[in-house]
Design an enzyme around this catalytic site. Structure first.
Site, PDB file in Angstrom:
ATOM      1  N   SER A 253       0.654   1.778  -2.521  1.00 37.28           N
ATOM      2  CA  SER A 253      -0.547   2.580  -2.323  1.00 37.28           C
ATOM      3  C   SER A 253      -1.610   1.698  -1.679  1.00 37.28           C
ATOM      4  O   SER A 253      -1.396   0.496  -1.481  1.00 37.28           O
ATOM      5  CB  SER A 253      -1.062   3.110  -3.660  1.00 37.28           C
ATOM      6  N   LYS A 254      -2.749   2.324  -1.361  1.00 38.16           N
ATOM      7  CA  LYS A 254      -3.797   1.604  -0.630  1.00 38.16           C
ATOM      8  C   LYS A 254      -4.233   0.327  -1.329  1.00 38.16           C
ATOM      9  O   LYS A 254      -4.638  -0.623  -0.687  1.00 38.16           O
ATOM     10  CB  LYS A 254      -5.005   2.516  -0.422  1.00 38.16           C
ATOM     11  N   ARG A 255      -4.134   0.325  -2.667  1.00 41.15           N
ATOM     12  CA  ARG A 255      -4.617  -0.881  -3.340  1.00 41.15           C
ATOM     13  C   ARG A 255      -3.708  -2.097  -3.056  1.00 41.15           C
ATOM     14  O   ARG A 255      -4.071  -3.233  -3.321  1.00 41.15           O
ATOM     15  CB  ARG A 255      -4.780  -0.645  -4.846  1.00 41.15           C
ATOM     16  N   HIS A 256      -2.514  -1.847  -2.496  1.00 38.72           N
ATOM     17  CA  HIS A 256      -1.652  -2.967  -2.124  1.00 38.72           C
ATOM     18  C   HIS A 256      -2.003  -3.541  -0.754  1.00 38.72           C
ATOM     19  O   HIS A 256      -1.415  -4.509  -0.317  1.00 38.72           O
ATOM     20  CB  HIS A 256      -0.182  -2.519  -2.101  1.00 38.72           C
ATOM     21  N   GLY A 257      -2.937  -2.902  -0.062  1.00 34.29           N
ATOM     22  CA  GLY A 257      -3.311  -3.401   1.270  1.00 34.29           C
ATOM     23  C   GLY A 257      -3.080  -2.337   2.321  1.00 34.29           C
ATOM     24  O   GLY A 257      -3.202  -1.148   2.033  1.00 34.29           O
TER      25      GLY A 257
END
Ligand code: GLU
Length: 490
Positions: A253-257
């Site tokens: 997800s976006k929190r992984h980059g």
């Protein structure tokens, strides 16, 4: 029967790397087979979140990756329209058929009621499935709900006591007990089809015979099989691709980059490198090879080699794969792709003279082996841009303080002033001559030489630095380092 597959994105955002992987495997599968066809279908039934800009963005990114399709909203085809928002009449027709066969019914439960029942079921430790309470409403009850002005949805009657089995191309036999699912909605309160209904009608009418999609759709498949049965059609062969995970093994997800193809495109990754990396997420050729051109992938791709376990998206690995592709490119091609970034970083300005282009290509040749994507070039080329570099690193200053450095660089400067041929051979010959004359070898030779040319202890091959700088600048750099950093010894 020739293979017909489809990629069916919802235009509610930029192309996610997971969806790009799904598109890629469908594309590879279609192109691997003679007469195989790939259909692009836009699933824009979510009217609030779907936009034309995102649709165009998806098409642009897929094309940028090098994929093409045989039928789709932009190329047309015999089974169109290819946007679900333009297929309402078709869905209505099929919905009527199911109504006539009494396979569907009207449900008047409100969202609020459903929510409360779901919560109550969860609190009681029961699965939160729909309790089918509107399945057998009497005509009077229906009339009374209508008078109340309640909105209705259409639900499909899930058979009781059935187990659905199918042979998944990735997971083997998959079984679902129908009693674990409630009757599901096929037509929403706004009169539009749900995803389950439109996807089945479209796949059927578009003659899709293989559905390769993400594992997040696995639990939808029994519903889709039931709908195929209901319309009297043969379901396709399914293959569910493993989830793409972040480094902590949670779904990416976006929190992984960065998770959209557009972001990697904007960083200047070459598309064939992105394709190569995505191909390894859930597939492997069963040997140790990892670096492939798109045409190699097409010829060796097989759904028999798909893996079940989740695939971790590893940017580091993608960078390594990309570097392997960069090494294969000639400097002219790299320079062309990197020009916008070089101009933006004010490293060059257009138009370039033939002489400037030539010099820049030589610089690219020198740094090419350390490049992962085009936009790294401005930074990598810094080395060649400024002749008046500062040497501040303690280790480097130590090297230059050694006694042998002054005579070495004096000789180096002398030999460089006499050298006009910058072939590898001739430069190496020049180094040998200096080594012979001064008796200085190994790192005692190479480190001061490297520092005098670049100001750094590590970097491109020294033989590649010669043509990138040219005689005048080579001498300027060597003599400047001698004057500023080397203790006068001779
Ligand atoms: N539109 C769906 C999605 O974006 C794909 C549906 C399917 O592949 O069956 O997830």
């Amino acid at each position: 029967m020739s293979v017909r597959v489809r990629f069916a994105p919802s235009p509610t955002g930029y192309l996610h790397v997971g969806n790009a992987r799904t598109a890629l495997f469908n594309w590879l599968y279609a192109r691997h087979h003679q007469d195989g066809k790939l259909i692009l279908r836009i699933e824009d039934t979510d009217k609030e979140r779907s936009t034309k800009e995102f649709e165009q963005g998806l098409i642009d990114d897929l094309k940028w990756l090098g994929m093409d399709w045989d039928e789709g909203p932009d190329v047309g085809g015999e089974h169109g329209p290819y946007r679900q928002s333009e297929r309402d009449d078709t869905y209505q027709t099929y919905q009527k058929q199911l109504q006539e066969k009494e396979l569907v019914y009207r449900c008047f439960c409100s969202q609020e009621e459903l929510k409360q029942r779901r919560e109550a079921a969860l609190a009681a430790g029961k699965p939160p499935k729909y309790d089918n309470r509107c399945r057998d409403l009497s005509n009077e009850q229906i009339a009374s709900f209508e008078t109340e002005g309640r909105v209705c949805v259409w639900r499909f009657k899930v058979p009781v006591g059935r187990v659905i089995t199918f042979d998944d191309a990735v997971r083997g036999e998959v079984r679902f007990d129908c009693d674990t699912m409630g009757d599901f909605v096929i037509f929403k309160g706004d009169g539009g089809p749900t995803f389950h209904f439109s996807v089945v009608i479209d796949d059927h009418l578009m003659q899709i015979n293989h559905v390769i999609r993400g594992e997040d759709h696995l639990s939808n498949t029994p519903k889709h099989i039931l709908l195929y049965e209901a319309i009297g059609a043969e379901p396709p062969k399914y293959g569910h691709l493993p989830l793409i995970l972040g480094s902590d093994r949670a779904p990416l997800s976006k929190r992984h980059g960065k998770t959209s193809v557009r972001q990697y495109r904007e960083m200047g990754y070459p598309p064939e490198a992105v394709i190569n990396y995505l191909s390894l997420l859930g597939w492997s050729p069963k040997d140790n090879r990892e670096v492939f051109k798109p045409e190699d992938l097409i010829s060796i791709f097989s759904i028999d080699n798909l893996n079940k376990s989740g695939a971790v998206f590893d940017v580091e690995k993608m960078g390594w794969i990309s570097a392997q592709h960069m090494k294969e490119k000639n400097p002219k091609e790299i320079l062309e792709h990197a020009m916008p970034a070089l101009i933006e970083a004010k490293k060059v300005s257009e138009p370039l003279s033939a002489e400037e282009s030539d010099r820049l290509e030589k610089m690219v040749a020198a740094v090419r082996s350390g490049l992962r994507y085009y936009n790294q070039l401005p930074e990598q080329m810094d080395l060649f841009m400024n002749d008046e570099f500062e040497i501040a690193e303690a280790e480097a200053l130590e090297v230059l303080k050694q006694e042998h450095v002054a005579p070495l660089l004096k000789e180096f400067s002398q030999k460089v002033s006499e050298l006009d041929d910058y072939s590898n051979e001739s430069i190496k010959g020049c180094f040998k001559a200096i080594q012979k004359e001064t008796g200085i070898k190994g790192k005692n030779f190479f480190l001061p030489v490297r520092l005098s040319l670049t100001g750094q202890l590590h970097g491109p091959e020294i033989v590649d630095v010669f043509p990138a700088l040219g005689k005048e600048r080579l001498l300027k750099r060597i003599d400047r380092v001698r004057n500023l950093y080397v203790e006068a010894g001779t």
